[in-house]
Motif scaffolding. Sequence first.
Motif, PDB file in Angstrom:
ATOM      1  N   GLY A   1       0.808  -1.213   0.000  1.00  0.00           N
ATOM      2  CA  GLY A   1       0.000   0.000   0.000  1.00  0.00           C
ATOM      3  C   GLY A   1       0.839   1.261   0.000  1.00  0.00           C
ATOM      4  O   GLY A   1       0.419   2.299  -0.521  1.00  0.00           O
ATOM      5  N   LEU A   2       2.046   1.182   0.563  1.00  0.00           N
ATOM      6  CA  LEU A   2       2.921   2.347   0.643  1.00  0.00           C
ATOM      7  C   LEU A   2       3.547   2.701  -0.693  1.00  0.00           C
ATOM      8  O   LEU A   2       4.170   3.765  -0.822  1.00  0.00           O
ATOM      9  N   GLU A   3       3.389   1.852  -1.697  1.00  0.00           N
ATOM     10  CA  GLU A   3       3.959   2.171  -3.007  1.00  0.00           C
ATOM     11  C   GLU A   3       3.263   3.355  -3.657  1.00  0.00           C
ATOM     12  O   GLU A   3       3.852   4.054  -4.493  1.00  0.00           O
ATOM     13  N   GLY A   4       2.006   3.606  -3.288  1.00  0.00           N
ATOM     14  CA  GLY A   4       1.282   4.722  -3.878  1.00  0.00           C
ATOM     15  C   GLY A   4       0.693   5.683  -2.874  1.00  0.00           C
ATOM     16  O   GLY A   4       0.153   6.728  -3.258  1.00  0.00           O
ATOM     17  N   LEU A   5       0.788   5.346  -1.586  1.00  0.00           N
ATOM     18  CA  LEU A   5       0.190   6.173  -0.543  1.00  0.00           C
ATOM     19  C   LEU A   5       1.248   6.568   0.479  1.00  0.00           C
ATOM     20  O   LEU A   5       2.224   5.843   0.693  1.00  0.00           O
ATOM     21  N   THR A   6       1.049   7.706   1.116  1.00  0.00           N
ATOM     22  CA  THR A   6       1.905   8.079   2.237  1.00  0.00           C
ATOM     23  C   THR A   6       1.454   7.296   3.467  1.00  0.00           C
ATOM     24  O   THR A   6       0.329   6.776   3.507  1.00  0.00           O
ATOM     25  N   PRO A   7       2.297   7.192   4.495  1.00  0.00           N
ATOM     26  CA  PRO A   7       1.883   6.471   5.709  1.00  0.00           C
ATOM     27  C   PRO A   7       0.605   7.024   6.329  1.00  0.00           C
ATOM     28  O   PRO A   7      -0.248   6.251   6.800  1.00  0.00           O
ATOM     29  N   ILE A   8       0.460   8.341   6.343  1.00  0.00           N
ATOM     30  CA  ILE A   8      -0.757   8.933   6.914  1.00  0.00           C
ATOM     31  C   ILE A   8      -1.967   8.570   6.071  1.00  0.00           C
ATOM     32  O   ILE A   8      -3.031   8.211   6.605  1.00  0.00           O
ATOM     33  N   GLN A   9      -1.836   8.638   4.750  1.00  0.00           N
ATOM     34  CA  GLN A   9      -2.950   8.280   3.877  1.00  0.00           C
ATOM     35  C   GLN A   9      -3.326   6.816   4.034  1.00  0.00           C
ATOM     36  O   GLN A   9      -4.512   6.471   4.090  1.00  0.00           O
ATOM     37  N   LEU A  10      -2.322   5.952   4.116  1.00  0.00           N
ATOM     38  CA  LEU A  10      -2.606   4.522   4.258  1.00  0.00           C
ATOM     39  C   LEU A  10      -3.366   4.251   5.549  1.00  0.00           C
ATOM     40  O   LEU A  10      -4.373   3.537   5.556  1.00  0.00           O
ATOM     41  N   GLY A  11      -2.889   4.816   6.656  1.00  0.00           N
ATOM     42  CA  GLY A  11      -3.575   4.609   7.932  1.00  0.00           C
ATOM     43  C   GLY A  11      -4.978   5.157   7.920  1.00  0.00           C
ATOM     44  O   GLY A  11      -5.920   4.518   8.423  1.00  0.00           O
ATOM     45  N   ALA A  12      -5.161   6.335   7.314  1.00  0.00           N
ATOM     46  CA  ALA A  12      -6.480   6.968   7.289  1.00  0.00           C
ATOM     47  C   ALA A  12      -7.448   6.203   6.389  1.00  0.00           C
ATOM     48  O   ALA A  12      -8.617   6.011   6.751  1.00  0.00           O
ATOM     49  N   VAL A  13      -6.988   5.764   5.226  1.00  0.00           N
ATOM     50  CA  VAL A  13      -7.855   4.985   4.326  1.00  0.00           C
ATOM     51  C   VAL A  13      -8.249   3.669   4.981  1.00  0.00           C
ATOM     52  O   VAL A  13      -9.410   3.237   4.905  1.00  0.00           O
TER      53      VAL A  13
ATOM     54  N   THR B   1     -17.106  -0.958  16.759  1.00  0.00           N
ATOM     55  CA  THR B   1     -17.933  -0.055  15.959  1.00  0.00           C
ATOM     56  C   THR B   1     -17.919   1.356  16.530  1.00  0.00           C
ATOM     57  O   THR B   1     -17.753   2.336  15.790  1.00  0.00           O
ATOM     58  N   GLY B   2     -18.068   1.479  17.837  1.00  0.00           N
ATOM     59  CA  GLY B   2     -18.060   2.796  18.466  1.00  0.00           C
ATOM     60  C   GLY B   2     -16.753   3.529  18.249  1.00  0.00           C
ATOM     61  O   GLY B   2     -16.739   4.732  17.928  1.00  0.00           O
ATOM     62  N   SER B   3     -15.642   2.830  18.412  1.00  0.00           N
ATOM     63  CA  SER B   3     -14.337   3.481  18.258  1.00  0.00           C
ATOM     64  C   SER B   3     -14.101   3.924  16.822  1.00  0.00           C
ATOM     65  O   SER B   3     -13.544   5.000  16.573  1.00  0.00           O
ATOM     66  N   PHE B   4     -14.555   3.117  15.864  1.00  0.00           N
ATOM     67  CA  PHE B   4     -14.357   3.500  14.463  1.00  0.00           C
ATOM     68  C   PHE B   4     -15.293   4.633  14.048  1.00  0.00           C
ATOM     69  O   PHE B   4     -14.939   5.457  13.198  1.00  0.00           O
ATOM     70  N   ILE B   5     -16.478   4.683  14.631  1.00  0.00           N
ATOM     71  CA  ILE B   5     -17.372   5.820  14.362  1.00  0.00           C
ATOM     72  C   ILE B   5     -16.712   7.123  14.804  1.00  0.00           C
ATOM     73  O   ILE B   5     -16.794   8.149  14.114  1.00  0.00           O
ATOM     74  N   VAL B   6     -16.027   7.093  15.948  1.00  0.00           N
ATOM     75  CA  VAL B   6     -15.300   8.263  16.419  1.00  0.00           C
ATOM     76  C   VAL B   6     -14.180   8.633  15.447  1.00  0.00           C
ATOM     77  O   VAL B   6     -13.911   9.819  15.188  1.00  0.00           O
ATOM     78  N   LEU B   7     -13.526   7.620  14.875  1.00  0.00           N
ATOM     79  CA  LEU B   7     -12.341   7.857  14.047  1.00  0.00           C
ATOM     80  C   LEU B   7     -12.670   8.314  12.629  1.00  0.00           C
ATOM     81  O   LEU B   7     -11.832   8.954  11.973  1.00  0.00           O
ATOM     82  N   ILE B   8     -13.859   7.995  12.126  1.00  0.00           N
ATOM     83  CA  ILE B   8     -14.182   8.281  10.722  1.00  0.00           C
ATOM     84  C   ILE B   8     -13.948   9.746  10.358  1.00  0.00           C
ATOM     85  O   ILE B   8     -13.273  10.032   9.350  1.00  0.00           O
ATOM     86  N   PRO B   9     -14.483  10.725  11.112  1.00  0.00           N
ATOM     87  CA  PRO B   9     -14.238  12.119  10.710  1.00  0.00           C
ATOM     88  C   PRO B   9     -12.767  12.515  10.759  1.00  0.00           C
ATOM     89  O   PRO B   9     -12.303  13.316   9.932  1.00  0.00           O
ATOM     90  N   PHE B  10     -12.001  11.966  11.712  1.00  0.00           N
ATOM     91  CA  PHE B  10     -10.574  12.277  11.791  1.00  0.00           C
ATOM     92  C   PHE B  10      -9.824  11.683  10.599  1.00  0.00           C
ATOM     93  O   PHE B  10      -8.939  12.332  10.026  1.00  0.00           O
ATOM     94  N   ALA B  11     -10.178  10.451  10.224  1.00  0.00           N
ATOM     95  CA  ALA B  11      -9.550   9.829   9.065  1.00  0.00           C
ATOM     96  C   ALA B  11      -9.866  10.616   7.795  1.00  0.00           C
ATOM     97  O   ALA B  11      -8.990  10.842   6.950  1.00  0.00           O
ATOM     98  N   PHE B  12     -11.115  11.032   7.663  1.00  0.00           N
ATOM     99  CA  PHE B  12     -11.518  11.815   6.503  1.00  0.00           C
ATOM    100  C   PHE B  12     -10.759  13.145   6.461  1.00  0.00           C
ATOM    101  O   PHE B  12     -10.311  13.590   5.391  1.00  0.00           O
ATOM    102  N   GLY B  13     -10.606  13.775   7.627  1.00  0.00           N
ATOM    103  CA  GLY B  13      -9.865  15.033   7.704  1.00  0.00           C
ATOM    104  C   GLY B  13      -8.400  14.868   7.311  1.00  0.00           C
ATOM    105  O   GLY B  13      -7.834  15.737   6.620  1.00  0.00           O
ATOM    106  N   LEU B  14      -7.775  13.772   7.728  1.00  0.00           N
ATOM    107  CA  LEU B  14      -6.383  13.510   7.346  1.00  0.00           C
ATOM    108  C   LEU B  14      -6.246  13.338   5.844  1.00  0.00           C
ATOM    109  O   LEU B  14      -5.267  13.811   5.231  1.00  0.00           O
ATOM    110  N   LEU B  15      -7.209  12.675   5.221  1.00  0.00           N
ATOM    111  CA  LEU B  15      -7.162  12.484   3.767  1.00  0.00           C
ATOM    112  C   LEU B  15      -7.343  13.808   3.037  1.00  0.00           C
ATOM    113  O   LEU B  15      -6.697  14.057   2.011  1.00  0.00           O
ATOM    114  N   LEU B  16      -8.209  14.666   3.547  1.00  0.00           N
ATOM    115  CA  LEU B  16      -8.377  16.000   2.950  1.00  0.00           C
ATOM    116  C   LEU B  16      -7.085  16.815   3.084  1.00  0.00           C
ATOM    117  O   LEU B  16      -6.660  17.481   2.134  1.00  0.00           O
ATOM    118  N   ALA B  17      -6.466  16.741   4.262  1.00  0.00           N
ATOM    119  CA  ALA B  17      -5.262  17.525   4.516  1.00  0.00           C
ATOM    120  C   ALA B  17      -4.087  17.089   3.658  1.00  0.00           C
ATOM    121  O   ALA B  17      -3.186  17.891   3.356  1.00  0.00           O
TER     122      ALA B  17
END
Length: 296
Positions: A28-40, A183-199
């Motif tokens: 996955g790191l061949e086309g993505l940065t570490p932050i992008q990979l973790g967020a995706v 499920t609860g923990s990932f619901i919390v993380l979704i907006p943060f992951a989306f924000g990292l991908l935007l950034a």
Amino acid sequence: MPNHYLKWVYLIALSLLWGSSFILIKKGLEGLTPIQLGAVRVLITGLFLSAIGFKKVKQIKQKQWLWIAISGFIGTLFPSILFAYAETEIDSAIASILNSTVPLLALIVGITFFGAMFNKQQFWGVLVGLLGSALLIFAGASLNPGQNYWYALLPVIASLMYAFNANIIKSYLQDISALGIATGSFIVLIPFAFGLLLATNFFDADNLSNAVVQESLYYVLVLALLGTALAKIIFNRLIQLSNPVFSTSVTYLIPVVALFWGVIDGESFNSYQLGAGGVILLGVYLSNRKRKLKKS
């Protein structure tokens, strides 16, 4: 199939899924940065778990949401990024072996911060395991001078986060189902992951149309659905069918699978690193082995 045999099927399946995660990160790191990979990875897993486990979120009390959020960050998002960063400099097989320090670190964290009890055997197991980690890092640094082995500390930090997360779940979230916690923990993380991908400009048209990025996304999709979401469900079911001692024995098998994929992918690995990995696994075994009761 009887539970006695089914638990072995789950154990093997889990070792294959988690053991394969490290090579998928590398690809996955061949086309993505570490932050992008973790967020995706977090975003895909979060959407999938939300679809199948949203009803379980009702089990979470208002006062428990803080611990759910902490569990999400230190049990998923931060480690996902740290492991991705680590594999920009060290081999995937090495990262998997360092990941096997989780039971050792969980014992240390439990004793230090959560009042857990320990015995002499566990103490020696922790020392042996940490010695093996140090040997593995030094062996890799001397045998692979082209790699920056300071990055080998990142899987150890991620494993420490996993250790804290395990103790938090045990201490504060015991009355919530495993699917509800995930499920609860990932619901919390979704907006943060989306924000990292935007950034990181992940959604730019030029980026998404890149063939290398698209291929990397395929690997991360497999990683998220199989190595994260499905693996969590199987692990939870394995605990229900067996016990924590049996279920955590997957720690012994993950590096074997990861080493296999690493060798197939052309990673170098020699007897010194193999010996250091064996020392780590010995420490894990000693710290988790049940003490035999003496007959009177």
